[in-house]
Design a protein around this motif. Structure first.
Motif, PDB file in Angstrom:
ATOM      1  N   UNK A 165       5.955   3.426   0.897  1.00  0.00           N
ATOM      2  CA  UNK A 165       5.193   2.246   0.806  1.00  0.00           C
ATOM      3  C   UNK A 165       5.072   1.245   2.206  1.00  0.00           C
ATOM      4  N   UNK A 166       3.875   0.571   2.533  1.00  0.00           N
ATOM      5  CA  UNK A 166       3.595  -0.207   3.322  1.00  0.00           C
ATOM      6  C   UNK A 166       3.101  -1.639   3.241  1.00  0.00           C
ATOM      7  N   UNK A 167       3.507  -2.512   3.921  1.00  0.00           N
ATOM      8  CA  UNK A 167       2.925  -3.856   3.626  1.00  0.00           C
ATOM      9  C   UNK A 167       1.418  -3.937   3.960  1.00  0.00           C
ATOM     10  N   UNK A 168       1.038  -3.233   5.070  1.00  0.00           N
ATOM     11  CA  UNK A 168      -0.374  -3.109   5.329  1.00  0.00           C
ATOM     12  C   UNK A 168      -1.128  -1.973   4.611  1.00  0.00           C
ATOM     13  N   UNK A 169      -2.608  -2.383   4.337  1.00  0.00           N
ATOM     14  CA  UNK A 169      -3.188  -1.267   3.865  1.00  0.00           C
ATOM     15  C   UNK A 169      -3.622  -0.152   5.077  1.00  0.00           C
ATOM     16  N   UNK A 170      -3.435   0.902   4.386  1.00  0.00           N
ATOM     17  CA  UNK A 170      -3.678   2.166   5.254  1.00  0.00           C
ATOM     18  C   UNK A 170      -2.917   2.197   6.756  1.00  0.00           C
ATOM     19  N   UNK A 171      -1.727   1.664   6.713  1.00  0.00           N
ATOM     20  CA  UNK A 171      -1.000   1.473   7.892  1.00  0.00           C
ATOM     21  C   UNK A 171      -0.623   2.754   8.612  1.00  0.00           C
ATOM     22  N   UNK A 195       0.781  -1.241   0.024  1.00  0.00           N
ATOM     23  CA  UNK A 195       0.252  -0.105  -0.068  1.00  0.00           C
ATOM     24  C   UNK A 195       1.041   1.178  -0.121  1.00  0.00           C
ATOM     25  N   UNK A 196       0.464   2.206  -0.851  1.00  0.00           N
ATOM     26  CA  UNK A 196       1.322   3.534  -0.851  1.00  0.00           C
ATOM     27  C   UNK A 196       0.427   4.597  -0.205  1.00  0.00           C
ATOM     28  N   UNK A 197       0.998   5.192   0.675  1.00  0.00           N
ATOM     29  CA  UNK A 197       0.421   6.411   1.371  1.00  0.00           C
ATOM     30  C   UNK A 197      -0.050   7.608   0.179  1.00  0.00           C
ATOM     31  N   UNK A 198      -1.097   7.966  -0.049  1.00  0.00           N
ATOM     32  CA  UNK A 198      -1.287   8.917  -1.016  1.00  0.00           C
ATOM     33  C   UNK A 198      -0.827  10.302  -0.799  1.00  0.00           C
ATOM     34  N   UNK A 199      -0.605  10.494   0.705  1.00  0.00           N
ATOM     35  CA  UNK A 199      -0.243  11.716   1.151  1.00  0.00           C
ATOM     36  C   UNK A 199       1.321  11.880   1.104  1.00  0.00           C
ATOM     37  N   UNK A 200       2.228  10.994   1.451  1.00  0.00           N
ATOM     38  CA  UNK A 200       3.819  11.048   1.506  1.00  0.00           C
ATOM     39  C   UNK A 200       4.364   9.947   0.482  1.00  0.00           C
ATOM     40  N   UNK A 201       3.576   9.204  -0.006  1.00  0.00           N
ATOM     41  CA  UNK A 201       4.248   8.350  -0.960  1.00  0.00           C
ATOM     42  C   UNK A 201       4.959   6.865  -0.345  1.00  0.00           C
TER      43      UNK A 201
END
Length: 133
Positions: A10-16, A2-8
């Motif tokens: 990447x994280x393993x979990x969605x909306x981490x 999952x990629x945070x739309x604010x800071x870009x």
């Protein structure tokens, strides 16, 4: 991923949960960045720790408020339904008899927002961490 739309990032979990941008530099900045319903709990915990171990240095470590004296003594952080207190596994074991009404795991104590804070106990745990490091 999952990629945070604010800071870009990447994280393993969605909306981490994470900090976008510059992380807080002080404990007060950390508290101010938390949801309003958590801030009073965090301030009370911070005050109890600070009063018990005034010689310890305040800092942010691992994105959490931390009290340090040669090494990390105790940390805390806001979660959705509780504040996590991180005194380490030895402290949790030493205070196990007094922590029966709280969820604990290796080195962690969960203090739910739905219960009054055990501020005296938090102070005692912080002091124990200072004396036993």
């Amino acid at each position: 991923m999952w990629v945070c739309p604010k800071c870009g990032r990447s994280f393993k979990n969605k909306e981490q949960s994470h900090y976008c941008g510059k992380p807080p530099a002080t404990i007060e900045e950390y508290i101010a960045a938390q949801p309003e319903e958590a801030q009073d709990y965090l301030r009370q915990i911070n005050a109890a720790i600070k009063a018990s171990i005034p010689e310890a240095r305040e800092k942010i470590s691992w994105s959490m408020p931390t009290y340090w004296k040669g090494r990390n003594l105790i940390q805390f952080a806001a979660s959705k339904r509780h504040v996590g207190l991180y005194p380490g596994p030895e402290a949790v074991e030493a205070f196990a008899a007094r922590l029966t009404e709280y969820k604990t795991s290796k080195g962690t104590i969960q203090l739910p927002y739905s219960k009054p804070l055990p501020l005296e106990l938090i102070g005692e745990i912080a002091k124990w961490c200072e004396e036993n490091n």
